[in-house]
Design a protein around this motif. Structure first.
Motif, PDB file in Angstrom:
ATOM      1  N   UNK A 230      31.513  38.228  46.402  1.00  0.00           N
ATOM      2  CA  UNK A 230      32.895  38.211  46.864  1.00  0.00           C
ATOM      3  C   UNK A 230      33.721  37.220  46.053  1.00  0.00           C
ATOM      4  N   UNK A 231      33.069  36.127  45.567  1.00  0.00           N
ATOM      5  CA  UNK A 231      33.794  35.183  44.733  1.00  0.00           C
ATOM      6  C   UNK A 231      34.142  35.806  43.387  1.00  0.00           C
ATOM      7  N   UNK A 232      33.238  36.592  42.864  1.00  0.00           N
ATOM      8  CA  UNK A 232      33.514  37.274  41.589  1.00  0.00           C
ATOM      9  C   UNK A 232      34.690  38.223  41.738  1.00  0.00           C
ATOM     10  N   UNK A 233      34.714  38.948  42.843  1.00  0.00           N
ATOM     11  CA  UNK A 233      35.818  39.879  43.061  1.00  0.00           C
ATOM     12  C   UNK A 233      37.145  39.143  43.199  1.00  0.00           C
ATOM     13  N   UNK A 234      37.126  37.986  43.849  1.00  0.00           N
ATOM     14  CA  UNK A 234      38.359  37.211  43.978  1.00  0.00           C
ATOM     15  C   UNK A 234      38.849  36.758  42.603  1.00  0.00           C
ATOM     16  N   UNK A 235      37.933  36.285  41.765  1.00  0.00           N
ATOM     17  CA  UNK A 235      38.313  35.840  40.422  1.00  0.00           C
ATOM     18  C   UNK A 235      38.897  36.998  39.621  1.00  0.00           C
ATOM     19  N   UNK A 236      38.230  38.140  39.680  1.00  0.00           N
ATOM     20  CA  UNK A 236      38.734  39.319  38.955  1.00  0.00           C
ATOM     21  C   UNK A 236      40.119  39.708  39.444  1.00  0.00           C
ATOM     22  N   UNK A 237      40.308  39.648  40.763  1.00  0.00           N
ATOM     23  CA  UNK A 237      41.602  40.020  41.331  1.00  0.00           C
ATOM     24  C   UNK A 237      42.696  39.055  40.882  1.00  0.00           C
ATOM     25  N   UNK A 238      42.385  37.756  40.882  1.00  0.00           N
ATOM     26  CA  UNK A 238      43.386  36.764  40.460  1.00  0.00           C
ATOM     27  C   UNK A 238      43.757  36.966  38.996  1.00  0.00           C
ATOM     28  N   UNK A 239      42.762  37.208  38.146  1.00  0.00           N
ATOM     29  CA  UNK A 239      43.036  37.437  36.720  1.00  0.00           C
ATOM     30  C   UNK A 239      43.895  38.679  36.535  1.00  0.00           C
ATOM     31  N   UNK A 240      43.577  39.743  37.282  1.00  0.00           N
ATOM     32  CA  UNK A 240      44.359  40.979  37.169  1.00  0.00           C
ATOM     33  C   UNK A 240      45.815  40.749  37.572  1.00  0.00           C
ATOM     34  N   UNK A 241      46.015  39.986  38.659  1.00  0.00           N
ATOM     35  CA  UNK A 241      47.383  39.703  39.108  1.00  0.00           C
ATOM     36  C   UNK A 241      48.134  38.887  38.063  1.00  0.00           C
ATOM     37  N   UNK A 242      47.463  37.893  37.465  1.00  0.00           N
ATOM     38  CA  UNK A 242      48.110  37.080  36.436  1.00  0.00           C
ATOM     39  C   UNK A 242      48.510  37.918  35.226  1.00  0.00           C
ATOM     40  N   UNK A 243      47.631  38.822  34.824  1.00  0.00           N
ATOM     41  CA  UNK A 243      47.945  39.692  33.685  1.00  0.00           C
ATOM     42  C   UNK A 243      49.156  40.554  33.999  1.00  0.00           C
ATOM     43  N   UNK A 244      49.198  41.092  35.201  1.00  0.00           N
ATOM     44  CA  UNK A 244      50.339  41.924  35.579  1.00  0.00           C
ATOM     45  C   UNK A 244      51.632  41.126  35.584  1.00  0.00           C
TER      46      UNK A 244
END
Length: 339
Positions: A230-244
């Protein structure tokens, strides 16, 4: 108590011999039937009657539970009655000849007990209840997790066992394990994990099978690695939001820059146009509107100026009557102006 049990077995065997010799009887499994609560079970059964008389036909088939019935199942209630259209968890899977198999769906703990089959034919003495009956035991299927090492959440390197347990004795039972609906090579009631890895995460199902019944139970394992999933998914989600956000900011900035350039280009073009118009206006001389004179007017002007010139010569020759001459000149010029 033991003597009574042996006596009952002797009577049952004697009844079986009598039934076979008389041509009437019902056959049940020798062992008890195990069923898993919530699933279905099949109770095998066969019956026979004298076939020497072709006029004998089975007209009614009955199954009774000794939990609610007594004696030889001659009177209701019945869990199945072929003469009734009532639907229940008890389904007859036999026929009118020799098969009397009973299917029981959605097994409940209260369904445990002894069952007997009874059939009735079209002859007066053609009624028979099978003895001693068959015993059904309904049990729960459980899958337990037994930790061999490690505490708390499951982590890589921990050891454990998954144990499949049915509180029912059956010699021909079989355990089948599967992960995420894919069958595993392991068999038996215990599935061993000597050292867990993240790949061991998933849903594990234990299926318990016999000749008459099958049931299954599922348990999920979630193994954490260096980072919890779940921590990995949170990190991926945060990176995706930053890129957007960055992409949106870049697009917005480019649009604003293009709009500013277009606005400056329009203003420059307007200034150039205004400058050209001003230059053209300055370059063109202002033309006074002079009325066009016809030939008659021109001749009059010539005559008038000629007259003026003559009068000037006369003034040079002698300055006589000066004041009178000025008045005459005034009259002449006024005449020219009026013309």
């Amino acid at each position: 108590m033991k003597m009574l049990y042996l006596f009952t077995l002797m009577l049952s065997g004697f009844a079986g011999v009598l039934s076979q010799s008389s041509g009437w009887g019902v056959n049940y499994p020798n062992n008890l039937i195990c069923g898993v609560r919530g699933f279905s079970v099949s109770i095998p059964c066969s019956y026979y009657y004298p076939t020497s008389n072709p006029n004998i036909q089975v007209t009614q088939k009955l199954w009774c539970s000794m939990n609610t019935n007594t004696g030889r199942c001659t009177d209701p209630p019945y869990v199945y009655d072929s003469s009734s259209n009532t639907k229940s968890d008890f389904e007859y899977a036999g026929d009118d000849k020799s098969n009397c198999t009973l299917l029981i769906h959605n097994l409940q703990s209260s369904y445990s007990g002894k069952y007997k089959f009874r059939f009735i034919t079209n002859v007066d003495s053609g009624k028979w209840t099978g003895e001693p009956g068959v015993i059904l035991q309904v049990a729960d299927l459980k899958v337990s997790l037994i930790r061999l090492s490690g505490n708390g959440t499951l982590k890589q390197g921990d050891s454990l066992n998954l144990m499949c347990d049915v509180k029912c004795t059956h010699s021909s039972s079989q355990f089948v394990w599967s992960k995420n609906n894919e069958r595993l090579p392991a068999s038996g009631p215990v599935l061993h994990f000597p050292a867990l890895t993240v790949r061991d995460s998933g849903s594990y199902t234990c299926t318990w099978k016999t000749n008459e019944v099958s049931g299954s139970k599922t348990i999920s394992l979630q193994v954490e690695g260096d980072f919890a999933q779940w921590q990995i998914w949170i990190i991926v989600l945060v990176i995706a939001v930053m890129i957007l956000v960055i992409v949106a900011a870049v697009i917005y900035h480019r649009r604003k820059r293009v709009e500013a350039q277009d606005e400056n280009s329009k203003k420059s073009a307007e200034k150039v146009q205004v400058g050209e118009n001003t230059h053209d206006k300055q370059k063109k001389p202002q033309q006074n509107h002079v009325p066009q004179l016809d030939d008659e007017t021109l001749r009059r002007e010539e005559v008038t100026y000629a007259t003026v010139c003559v009068k000037d010569k006369k003034l040079k020759q002698g300055r006589v009557h000066t004041e009178q001459q000025k008045e005459d000149d005034s009259v002449i010029y006024s005449t020219v102006k009026n013309t």
